[in-house]
Design an enzyme around this catalytic site. Structure first.
Site, PDB file in Angstrom:
ATOM      1  N   PHE A 136     -86.128  15.378 102.462  1.00  0.00           N
ATOM      2  CA  PHE A 136     -86.785  14.011 101.870  1.00  0.00           C
ATOM      3  C   PHE A 136     -88.089  14.887 101.276  1.00  0.00           C
ATOM      4  CE2 PHE A 136     -89.472  10.521 101.113  1.00  0.00           C
ATOM      5  CZ  PHE A 136     -88.754   9.737 100.371  1.00  0.00           C
ATOM      6  N   ASP A 221     -92.751  21.927 102.666  1.00  0.00           N
ATOM      7  CA  ASP A 221     -93.069  20.410 102.633  1.00  0.00           C
ATOM      8  C   ASP A 221     -93.553  19.927 103.870  1.00  0.00           C
ATOM      9  OD1 ASP A 221     -93.441  17.739 102.448  1.00  0.00           O
ATOM     10  OD2 ASP A 221     -91.614  17.406 101.331  1.00  0.00           O
ATOM     11  N   LYS A 250     -99.253  12.407 103.423  1.00  0.00           N
ATOM     12  CA  LYS A 250     -99.519  11.446 104.503  1.00  0.00           C
ATOM     13  C   LYS A 250    -100.520  11.346 105.419  1.00  0.00           C
ATOM     14  CE  LYS A 250     -94.490  10.000 104.817  1.00  0.00           C
ATOM     15  NZ  LYS A 250     -93.489  10.813 104.061  1.00  0.00           N
TER      16      LYS A 250
HETATM   17  C1  LIG Z   1     -93.170  10.897 102.725  1.00  0.00           C
HETATM   18  C2  LIG Z   1     -92.641  12.299 102.314  1.00  0.00           C
HETATM   19  C3  LIG Z   1     -92.810  12.549 100.921  1.00  0.00           C
HETATM   20  C4  LIG Z   1     -93.047  11.847  99.786  1.00  0.00           C
HETATM   21  O1  LIG Z   1     -94.357  11.398  99.852  1.00  0.00           O
HETATM   22  P1  LIG Z   1     -94.849   9.885  99.334  1.00  0.00           P
HETATM   23  O2  LIG Z   1     -96.360   9.898  99.394  1.00  0.00           O
HETATM   24  O3  LIG Z   1     -94.223   8.826  99.682  1.00  0.00           O
HETATM   25  O4  LIG Z   1     -94.429  10.322  97.685  1.00  0.00           O
HETATM   26  C5  LIG Z   1     -92.188  13.928 100.779  1.00  0.00           C
HETATM   27  N1  LIG Z   1     -91.995  14.825 101.616  1.00  0.00           N
HETATM   28  C6  LIG Z   1     -91.837  14.488 102.805  1.00  0.00           C
HETATM   29  C7  LIG Z   1     -91.531  15.525 103.845  1.00  0.00           C
HETATM   30  C8  LIG Z   1     -92.076  12.897 103.399  1.00  0.00           C
HETATM   31  O5  LIG Z   1     -92.050  12.790 104.416  1.00  0.00           O
END
Ligand SMILES: *Cc1c(COP(=O)(O)O)cnc(C)c1O
Length: 394
Positions: A136, A221, A250
């Site tokens: 994600f 990420d 986050k």
């Molecule tokens: C939540 C998340 C995103 C996206 O972040 P947003 O602030 O919602 O755009 C990207 N990568 C990972 C691993 C995430 O958990």
């Protein structure tokens, strides 16, 4: 009344997300309260965001003070909180430079622009990025293309080209997918939204080795895993592997909207004019993020995440031995999943809401637990006990 607000939402708000019927009005530490005065233990923490818990004094003070001093300038000018945050992140990571945006998706977008430019300059125009199934990476047009989950993509075709998806935790798949068009490999140290999928201990190291041999960038990420969640300040430290580029969001702001990508000097291909953001790195959000990050480092909150994660997993393991429909408990630090042997997570969620503990249904058969990293042993035990109460009614 909660029911009135829920009716208002239905009338006025775009119906793009599935919500739980809970209207939250106040939070303190690991606790939140709804519009009817009911108290809950919050094991979602704003999607693994409020790492210091709700309304932590260190953050409240920093936000109040900065709000009364300077909120937003244009990025034509230097502002001090932005530079303090940049320094603390670089000094405490293996990366050399940072750029601030407003979200995780923007952090990934920036990382991908960097990888494209790097490929153009250093790898004969290579532009492809290998990512994993069940990953994600966000909800923008390019980040859904990067995300290896077709259900996020299909309604929005055609997507940004240049992504190749491979099985997660499979180094051979990355090796096979590598061509002279490949610029980078992008992975989460642990897949969060994809179901708390934990790779083999040597996976990232072997991917790192392959990237080194081929001259590919390794982008991690760490939007969900960064800032202490897994028991180290950054997830890569859990695996002894250094990324070339890292995305954060986050937990970085502890609740204010901020994202960042960091890069090593050798691959910081972006130059003046290549990237920017109106709000990114503004004085208010960076002051809050600086206060939160400084607190996490100075009080070694990551260690608490590790210890409380172990305690939580132990508690869940005990429940697993009592309830035969729990098929697996997995996690690292305070990113934990509870898997059932059938699709009963939605039912479990209504019962846990009732019992006063908030979880996320990450899959039809799986709950995700990601409480604030400041959670106390008593709160862990109380959360498990409320969960037990709910499961005994299943
Ligand atoms: C939540 C998340 C995103 C996206 O972040 P947003 O602030 O919602 O755009 C990207 N990568 C990972 C691993 C995430 O958990």
């Amino acid at each position: 009344m909660s029911t009135d607000w829920i009716a208002l939402e239905k009338q006025y708000y775009a119906q793009t997300v599935r919500r739980q019927p809970v209207v939250l009005v106040r939070g303190q530490g690991t606790h939140v309260w709804d519009a009817d005065g009911k108290e809950y233990l919050d094991f979602i923490a704003g999607w693994a965001v409020t790492n210091l818990g709700h309304c932590h004094p260190a953050m409240v003070e920093a936000i109040q003070e900065q709000a009364a001093t300077l909120i937003q300038t244009s990025n034509q000018f230097y502002t001090i909180p932005q530079l303090q945050l940049a320094q603390i992140l670089v000094d405490n990571s293996c990366l050399d430079k940072v750029f601030f945006g407003n979200s995780g998706a923007e952090a990934i977008e920036g990382s991908l622009k960097l990888a494209r430019k790097y490929g153009k300059k250093n790898r004969n125009g290579a532009y492809e990025v290998i990512t994993a199934y069940n990953s994600f990476h966000g909800r923008t047009m390019t980040t859904i293309a990067a995300t290896g989950q077709p259900h996020y993509q299909e309604p929005f075709q055609p997507l940004t080209p240049g992504f190749v998806h491979v099985e997660y935790d499979d180094v051979e798949a990355i090796i096979s997918a590598t061509t002279d068009k490949t610029a980078a490999v992008m992975l989460e140290p642990i897949q969060g939204e994809g179901g708390v999928n934990i790779p083999a201990d040597d996976y990232l190291q072997r991917v790192r080795d392959w990237c080194d041999r081929q001259g590919l960038l390794l982008i991690l990420d760490e939007v969900q895993t960064g800032l202490g969640r897994l028991g180290s300040l950054f997830g890569y430290q859990e695996y002894g592997v250094e990324p070339d580029v890292m995305a954060l969001a986050k937990g970085l702001g502890g609740g204010v909207p901020i994202g960042a990508f960091l890069s090593k000097d050798h691959c910081m291909a972006l130059e003046p004019g290549d990237h920017g953001s109106t709000f990114g790195g503004n004085a208010l959000t960076t002051a809050a993020a600086y206060a939160s990050t400084k607190y996490i480092i100075e009080h070694d909150i990551s260690s608490n995440a590790r210890a409380m994660g172990e305690r939580l997993m132990q508690g869940l393991e005990e429940l697993k031995s009592r309830f035969s429909f729990i098929s697996q408990v997995r996690g690292r630090g305070l990113l934990v999943a509870l898997e059932f042997d059938s699709d009963i997570a939605a039912k479990a969620l209504s019962l846990t809401n009732e019992a006063g503990v908030l979880f996320n249904m990450v899959k039809p058969n799986t709950l995700r637990l990601m409480p604030p990293l400041t959670i106390t042993p008593e709160e862990v035990d109380e959360g498990v006990s409320r969960l037990e109460q709910a499961l005994s009614r299943l």
